[in-house]
Design a protein around this motif. Sequence first.
Motif, PDB file in Angstrom:
ATOM      1  N   PHE A 138       0.852  -1.196   0.000  1.00 10.63           N
ATOM      2  CA  PHE A 138       0.000   0.000   0.000  1.00 10.63           C
ATOM      3  C   PHE A 138       0.888   1.248   0.000  1.00 10.63           C
ATOM      4  CE2 PHE A 138      -2.926  -3.175   1.663  1.00 10.63           C
ATOM      5  CZ  PHE A 138      -4.094  -2.870   0.990  1.00 10.63           C
ATOM      6  N   GLY A 174      -1.192   3.757  -1.260  1.00  9.92           N
ATOM      7  CA  GLY A 174      -2.408   3.178  -0.702  1.00  9.92           C
ATOM      8  C   GLY A 174      -3.000   4.033   0.396  1.00  9.92           C
ATOM      9  N   SER A 187      -4.457   3.119  -8.855  1.00  8.33           N
ATOM     10  CA  SER A 187      -4.838   1.706  -8.846  1.00  8.33           C
ATOM     11  C   SER A 187      -5.410   1.300  -7.493  1.00  8.33           C
ATOM     12  CB  SER A 187      -3.648   0.817  -9.218  1.00  8.33           C
ATOM     13  OG  SER A 187      -2.540   1.037  -8.361  1.00  8.33           O
ATOM     14  N   TRP A 188      -4.842   1.821  -6.399  1.00  9.09           N
ATOM     15  CA  TRP A 188      -5.414   1.517  -5.091  1.00  9.09           C
ATOM     16  C   TRP A 188      -6.768   2.187  -4.921  1.00  9.09           C
ATOM     17  CZ3 TRP A 188      -4.753  -2.567  -2.749  1.00  9.09           C
ATOM     18  CH2 TRP A 188      -3.498  -3.157  -2.535  1.00  9.09           C
ATOM     19  N   SER A 233      -9.299  -0.001  -6.636  1.00  8.99           N
ATOM     20  CA  SER A 233      -9.540  -1.213  -5.875  1.00  8.99           C
ATOM     21  C   SER A 233     -10.374  -0.953  -4.623  1.00  8.99           C
ATOM     22  CB  SER A 233      -8.187  -1.836  -5.491  1.00  8.99           C
ATOM     23  OG  SER A 233      -8.362  -3.085  -4.872  1.00  8.99           O
ATOM     24  N   ILE A 234     -10.016   0.090  -3.866  1.00  7.59           N
ATOM     25  CA  ILE A 234     -10.723   0.375  -2.608  1.00  7.59           C
ATOM     26  C   ILE A 234     -12.144   0.852  -2.880  1.00  7.59           C
ATOM     27  CG2 ILE A 234     -10.736   1.830  -0.555  1.00  7.59           C
ATOM     28  CD1 ILE A 234      -7.641   1.824  -0.715  1.00  7.59           C
ATOM     29  N   ILE A 273      -7.106   0.193   6.162  1.00 13.10           N
ATOM     30  CA  ILE A 273      -6.336  -0.576   5.178  1.00 13.10           C
ATOM     31  C   ILE A 273      -6.132  -2.002   5.671  1.00 13.10           C
ATOM     32  CG2 ILE A 273      -4.019  -0.833   4.189  1.00 13.10           C
ATOM     33  CD1 ILE A 273      -3.966   2.244   3.926  1.00 13.10           C
ATOM     34  N   MET A 295      -3.299  -6.780  -7.158  1.00 16.78           N
ATOM     35  CA  MET A 295      -2.386  -5.676  -7.422  1.00 16.78           C
ATOM     36  C   MET A 295      -1.134  -6.192  -8.129  1.00 16.78           C
ATOM     37  SD  MET A 295      -1.757  -2.479  -7.323  1.00 16.78           S
ATOM     38  CE  MET A 295      -3.266  -2.043  -6.442  1.00 16.78           C
ATOM     39  N   ARG A 334       2.646  -1.381  -8.428  1.00 15.75           N
ATOM     40  CA  ARG A 334       3.496  -1.049  -7.298  1.00 15.75           C
ATOM     41  C   ARG A 334       4.905  -1.594  -7.500  1.00 15.75           C
ATOM     42  NH1 ARG A 334       3.275   2.259  -4.681  1.00 15.75           N
ATOM     43  NH2 ARG A 334       3.333   1.573  -2.521  1.00 15.75           N
TER      44      ARG A 334
END
Length: 325
Positions: free
Chosen positions: A123, A127, A160-161, A164-165, A282, A293, A318
Amino acid sequence: MPRALMLHDESPRARLETLDEDRLPERAVRVAIDYSDLNYKDAMAVTGQGKIVRDYPLVPGIDFAGTVTASTDARFDADDRVILTGWGVGERYWGGFAEAMRVDADWLVPCPRPLSTREAMLFGTAGLTAMLSVMRLQEAGLSPGDGPVAVSGASGGVGSWAVSILAHEGFEVHAITGKPDQGDWLTRLGAAQVLARDDFTERGRPLASTHWAGAVDTVGGQVLANLLAQMRYAGKVAAVGLAGDAALPTTVMPFILRGVALLGVDSVYIPFERRRAAWQRIAALPNALLTHMQVEEIGLEDVESQAHAMIEGRTHGRLLIDPHR
């Protein structure tokens, strides 16, 4: 003696060096670093782009996770697992691209279980920033039933995070990227649609047809201006980056005619309790998010080449740094 990547204001700029313990900063907590990661700001520092580094020599790396080996501050004991992000580390102060570092206790948060230090850096600042953006949007009243949420720079770390979240939180996510070959991956992260960045880079009307109830923007510039112009009434935009441009060529029209809210998100100087709350959220995310990821693990000797690749837009997902590799 720990190894570190050291930046100098002369050629060669980035050098891998072994440091005597007395060269480490005189700060309260010594941390054996398990992992760091490469962020866009790190890439700018390593390559000399922008004005990131304030003084030389400097160990870059704006975040890391590891284990306390010594502490003169009562808040931390040996063997505590900790995370550091922000506070000017890797810019003003020596950072995480090293096997060990001494830092201020104020800069650290406990690594919440069940998160491992490796997972924490999957993260990393990216993240954390994505989670803070989601929290900011939700606290402003955005909910999944309001409509789709756009994410610009979706193939980058923060983007990208965020995809996803947000998808995990139940939002319909539309991912904006300049890398069409990453479309399948963004769909696996949870994007309902993948849109071309080129559709957002040309100057548009001050008010355009409405599409989005919310957005997370990592790009700035014309992309952010076009997102603002396309927001639905009372839409909410979290601004977190300037990968494209720091300028904002917009008008007041989205704000005064549609009630759009532009929400700034800072991940550098946020207070301890807010920072800890974000890391706890998280840590509560399902492991499935980590499996989707895209991650590449590198050593300190690979950082300079990967920093140039990131600046040139040739990376995605990442980049995890194992300083002992």
